[in-house]
Every structure is written in C-alpha cells, then in structure tokens.
Scaffold this active site. Structure first.
Site, PDB file in Angstrom:
ATOM      1  N   SER A 145       0.834  -1.196   0.000  1.00  0.00           N
ATOM      2  CA  SER A 145       0.000   0.000   0.000  1.00  0.00           C
ATOM      3  C   SER A 145       0.879   1.260   0.000  1.00  0.00           C
ATOM      4  O   SER A 145       1.728   1.409  -0.877  1.00  0.00           O
ATOM      5  CB  SER A 145      -0.956  -0.036   1.193  1.00  0.00           C
ATOM      6  OG  SER A 145      -1.935   0.961   1.087  1.00  0.00           O
ATOM      7  N   GLU A 238      -9.518  -3.027  -7.211  1.00  0.00           N
ATOM      8  CA  GLU A 238      -9.020  -1.997  -6.290  1.00  0.00           C
ATOM      9  C   GLU A 238      -9.091  -0.611  -6.928  1.00  0.00           C
ATOM     10  O   GLU A 238      -8.864  -0.456  -8.134  1.00  0.00           O
ATOM     11  CB  GLU A 238      -7.569  -2.269  -5.910  1.00  0.00           C
ATOM     12  CG  GLU A 238      -7.343  -3.488  -5.058  1.00  0.00           C
ATOM     13  CD  GLU A 238      -5.943  -3.478  -4.442  1.00  0.00           C
ATOM     14  OE1 GLU A 238      -5.569  -2.429  -3.876  1.00  0.00           O
ATOM     15  OE2 GLU A 238      -5.242  -4.493  -4.530  1.00  0.00           O
TER      16      GLU A 238
END
Length: 300
Positions: A145, A238
C-alpha cells in the site's frame, strides 16, 4: 475465488469500509489497525526484534534464514497508521517462505510527521543496512500500500545514487498521490475496502509542504535509472489498480523487468490475511519465490 475470500469481501464491505469511511482522527485509525492486527494469525516461530536506534528497525523472521540477502519492507497504513508489529505475521510468513530476513523500519507517521519524513526514514533504514555490512545488491526492497509506494520512491533514489538493490516486491502500491488514476473513479463502488472519497483528505494530511506529484511521495513521477526486476501484486477491483498498472509501464519504459500480477476479486493487500485466505498464502509463495530468485547467486 475461494469461499473464504467471498466471505471476507462481504465482511470488508459491510464493516471495514464503512469504518474507514467515518474514522475521524489518525489516533482512531491507528487504534483500529492495532486491534485488527491482533486477530491476524502468526506463523510458527515468529520472531520480531525491534532495534534500539530510532526509527526502530525491526528484524522479523519465522524459521531458518540465509545470509546472502535481506528484505527491507516498508509497511502500509496510508502513511498515518500501521507499524512493523501490525505486519509481523505477514512478514514472518514471507521470511519463512523465502528463507530471508525481513527488516521493517518503524518510520514516522503523518500528520505529526508529514512528508518527506517517511521517505527520509526509509532512506536511513537502508543506510543502516549498508552500515551493517549488507551490499546494495543484497537488499530486496518491499512494501504494501503506502509502503509499496515508499519502497518504489526509495528504489528511484537508490538507483540514481548508484546503490541499485537486487529488486523489489510491492503489494497494492499507492504510487500517485496526485490521484490521476482512472480506477479511483471507475472502481470506487467495486473496491470492497478502500473508500475513494477519503483519499483527498488523506493526501492533505500526508504531503506537508510537498506537491502531491513529488517523487518522494508519488514514485509514478520519479526518474528510474536501469531499475532492477520488480513484482507487483494488485487486486482487479481496487481503486489503486491504475497506480500499479501505470507504475509497471514507467518501470518498463526505463528498461526494467516488471511482473504485474492482477488477482481477481482480491482486496487491497489481501496478503496480510495469510492463515485465513488461501489466496494470501498463494500470493506470498509467489512473492517469496520471486525474492529468492533475486538473491545473489540464485539461478535466473
């Protein structure tokens, strides 16, 4: 898609994403992350040893490791939450599968320490490995991330300074804090975890006086000098999918070899659910195999 993954997606959509959408303060986000991490399974023989010098560099293993290479991992948490201990289970499994030590710095977090504090701490962690006797080509960078973006920013910096690492592994990296990726809009409803509406607010807390396109924040805009091999794993729905796709294009244009794996139905950083999800273990196995191939002396 396994039944466990289908169940997890429902739990994330019904509980985790609404919580992320309404959490008010960084302290609350950190407390939520810590509570969540306490419920994650840990591999056998997990060892997490923090260093004494700040920012503390945690040594994480879960079984025998070699001395020919090391992984420097930068944890996720949107630059405002997360610690090496919240990721220790995932990193211990990665160490166990790759038979490599993992070092994870407890870098400073925003908004108390806005950019470029995290980047400076990542750079300092790498320098500490060099001072400890590791050669640049023995270090494999990694991150998830925000930490994946941080690792890619560090990669650009190291290549320019002649300290080219062996390679890099990134899970769902956040590479563009200017938020120009189409998937932020096209996947806003589909992403089971990340609320796209909070991204601009997060960037405002993180960037300090830096523009969002500064390469220390957004490695998508960095200059790469002959980058080493890179593996990127990302889920197909995502909101950060385009951050991975475009990052792969940038690295390839610079002459790098990139393996981009787009996993169907996998949520943001699903690898952290190792022990619950078969897809998490499968992804970590592939990441560990990639890291082993990068280690000096490995057959290509």
């Amino acid at each position: 898609m396994s039944l466990r993954l289908a169940a997890l997606r429902l739990v994330l959509r019904w509980f985790a994403r609404p919580r992320l959408a309404r959490v008010v303060t960084p302290d609350a986000a950190r407390a939520d992350f810590d509570r969540f991490a306490r419920h994650l399974p840990a591999p056998p023989f997990l060892l997490d040893l923090p260093g004494r010098q700040a920012p503390h560099l945690h040594r994480i293993t879960a079984g025998p490791v070699g001395d020919h290479a090391v992984i420097l991992w930068l944890h996720g948490g949107a630059y405002v939450a997360g610690r090496p201990v919240t990721h220790a289970g995932m990193l211990g499994r990665l160490s166990r599968l790759s038979r490599l030590e993992v070092y994870a710095p407890d870098y400073r977090l925003a908004p108390e320490h806005p950019a470029p504090a995290a980047f400076d701490d990542a750079r300092a962690a790498h320098a500490r490995l060099m001072a400890g006797g590791w050669a640049p080509g023995q270090v494999i960078l990694g991150g998830d991330s925000a930490g994946g973006g941080l690792a890619l920013a560090l990669l650009a910096d190291l290549c320019v300074r002649g300290l080219r690492p062996a390679g890099l592994v990134a899970f769902s990296p956040w590479t563009d804090l200017a938020m120009t990726g189409d998937s932020l809009r096209t996947h806003a409803a589909a992403d089971p975890l990340l609320p796209a509406a909070r991204m601009e607010e997060a960037v405002a807390m993180i960037r300090g006086d830096l523009p969002p396109g500064d390469p220390r924040l957004s490695p998508l805009y960095a200059r790469y000098d002959a980058p080493p091999p890179v593996l990127i794993q990302v889920g197909d729905d995502e909101i950060l999918l385009d951050d991975s796709r475009r990052m792969a294009d940038v690295l390839r244009a610079a002459g790098g070899e990139v393996r981009l794996e787009v996993w169907p139905c996998a949520p943001h950083v699903w690898q952290i659910f190792d022990g619950w999800l078969p897809e998490a273990r499968a992804a970590l196995r592939q990441a560990a195999a990639f890291a082993r191939q990068l280690a000096p002396g490995a057959s290509r």
